[in-house]
Design a protein around this motif. Structure first.
Motif, PDB file in Angstrom:
ATOM      1  N   ILE A 299      49.301  19.244 -15.982  1.00 22.12           N
ATOM      2  CA  ILE A 299      47.896  19.090 -15.602  1.00 22.12           C
ATOM      3  C   ILE A 299      47.251  17.988 -16.439  1.00 22.12           C
ATOM      4  CG2 ILE A 299      45.641  20.226 -15.565  1.00 22.12           C
ATOM      5  CD1 ILE A 299      47.541  21.142 -13.363  1.00 22.12           C
ATOM      6  N   ARG A 300      47.519  17.971 -17.732  1.00 16.68           N
ATOM      7  CA  ARG A 300      46.957  16.951 -18.612  1.00 16.68           C
ATOM      8  C   ARG A 300      47.430  15.561 -18.177  1.00 16.68           C
ATOM      9  NH1 ARG A 300      48.400  18.425 -24.032  1.00 16.68           N
ATOM     10  NH2 ARG A 300      46.626  19.807 -23.902  1.00 16.68           N
ATOM     11  N   GLN A 301      48.702  15.460 -17.836  1.00 14.93           N
ATOM     12  CA  GLN A 301      49.245  14.182 -17.389  1.00 14.93           C
ATOM     13  C   GLN A 301      48.582  13.740 -16.081  1.00 14.93           C
ATOM     14  OE1 GLN A 301      51.467  12.385 -19.176  1.00 14.93           O
ATOM     15  NE2 GLN A 301      51.155  10.739 -17.723  1.00 14.93           N
ATOM     16  N   GLN A 302      48.367  14.662 -15.169  1.00 19.76           N
ATOM     17  CA  GLN A 302      47.699  14.320 -13.915  1.00 19.76           C
ATOM     18  C   GLN A 302      46.272  13.850 -14.166  1.00 19.76           C
ATOM     19  OE1 GLN A 302      48.055  17.838 -11.513  1.00 19.76           O
ATOM     20  NE2 GLN A 302      50.100  17.296 -10.776  1.00 19.76           N
ATOM     21  N   LEU A 303      45.602  14.481 -15.090  1.00 21.21           N
ATOM     22  CA  LEU A 303      44.226  14.090 -15.387  1.00 21.21           C
ATOM     23  C   LEU A 303      44.170  12.715 -16.043  1.00 21.21           C
ATOM     24  CD1 LEU A 303      42.730  17.457 -16.678  1.00 21.21           C
ATOM     25  CD2 LEU A 303      42.284  16.335 -14.489  1.00 21.21           C
ATOM     26  N   THR A 304      45.111  12.443 -16.946  1.00 16.03           N
ATOM     27  CA  THR A 304      45.099  11.138 -17.608  1.00 16.03           C
ATOM     28  C   THR A 304      45.578  10.024 -16.690  1.00 16.03           C
ATOM     29  OG1 THR A 304      47.296  11.544 -18.540  1.00 16.03           O
ATOM     30  CG2 THR A 304      45.392  12.103 -19.919  1.00 16.03           C
TER      31      THR A 304
ATOM     32  N   GLY B 262      44.854   9.972 -13.554  1.00 19.11           N
ATOM     33  CA  GLY B 262      43.816   9.805 -12.540  1.00 19.11           C
ATOM     34  C   GLY B 262      44.207  10.345 -11.179  1.00 19.11           C
ATOM     35  N   GLU B 263      45.236  11.162 -11.125  1.00 15.98           N
ATOM     36  CA  GLU B 263      45.633  11.748  -9.850  1.00 15.98           C
ATOM     37  C   GLU B 263      44.683  12.879  -9.518  1.00 15.98           C
ATOM     38  OE1 GLU B 263      49.680  13.012  -9.888  1.00 15.98           O
ATOM     39  OE2 GLU B 263      50.408  11.113 -10.653  1.00 15.98           O
ATOM     40  N   ASP B 264      44.273  12.916  -8.257  1.00 13.21           N
ATOM     41  CA  ASP B 264      43.393  13.986  -7.809  1.00 13.21           C
ATOM     42  C   ASP B 264      44.205  15.073  -7.147  1.00 13.21           C
ATOM     43  OD1 ASP B 264      41.078  12.786  -8.644  1.00 13.21           O
ATOM     44  OD2 ASP B 264      40.747  11.745  -6.740  1.00 13.21           O
ATOM     45  N   ASP B 265      43.680  16.244  -7.214  1.00 14.21           N
ATOM     46  CA  ASP B 265      44.268  17.349  -6.487  1.00 14.21           C
ATOM     47  C   ASP B 265      43.961  17.141  -5.012  1.00 14.21           C
ATOM     48  OD1 ASP B 265      45.212  19.731  -5.552  1.00 14.21           O
ATOM     49  OD2 ASP B 265      43.811  20.998  -6.667  1.00 14.21           O
TER      50      ASP B 265
ATOM     51  N   THR C 102      34.795  15.388  -3.865  1.00 13.69           N
ATOM     52  CA  THR C 102      34.226  14.338  -4.705  1.00 13.69           C
ATOM     53  C   THR C 102      33.039  13.689  -4.011  1.00 13.69           C
ATOM     54  OG1 THR C 102      35.842  12.761  -3.843  1.00 13.69           O
ATOM     55  CG2 THR C 102      36.371  13.860  -5.927  1.00 13.69           C
TER      56      THR C 102
END
Length: 87
Positions: free
Chosen positions: A55-60, A62-65, A72
């Motif tokens: 999850i942290r990697q996805q947030l850094t 910039g990948e969106d769920d 958004t």
């Protein structure tokens, strides 16, 4: 009378011996289950850490769920637009 009491004592001692053996077996099972529980807890903690890292990697990155892509645009609308339906 003494013979009856001695027979009763012998019977009770036999039962006590059986119970002692049952307690030993249950203690062994308890130790096995406790060990398995510790391993399961460690596995769950590792899985949680891995998930948190993902999850942290996805947030850094910039990948969106994909489930939140439509939200958004909704979040960027002003409260006035939300209330009065302006587009």
């Amino acid at each position: 009378m003494v013979a009856i009491l001695q027979a009763t004592i012998d019977t009770l001692q036999g039962q006590l011996s059986v119970k002692d053996k049952q307690i030993e077996e249950l203690n062994a099972r308890l130790a096995e289950v406790t060990s398995a529980l510790v391993v399961a807890q460690q596995t769950a903690q590792a899985a949680q850490a891995l998930h948190a890292g993902t999850i942290r990697q996805q947030l850094t990155d910039g990948e969106d769920d994909p489930n939140q892509q439509g939200q958004t645009v909704e979040q960027k609308k002003s409260w006035f637009s939300k209330v009065f339906g302006g587009r």
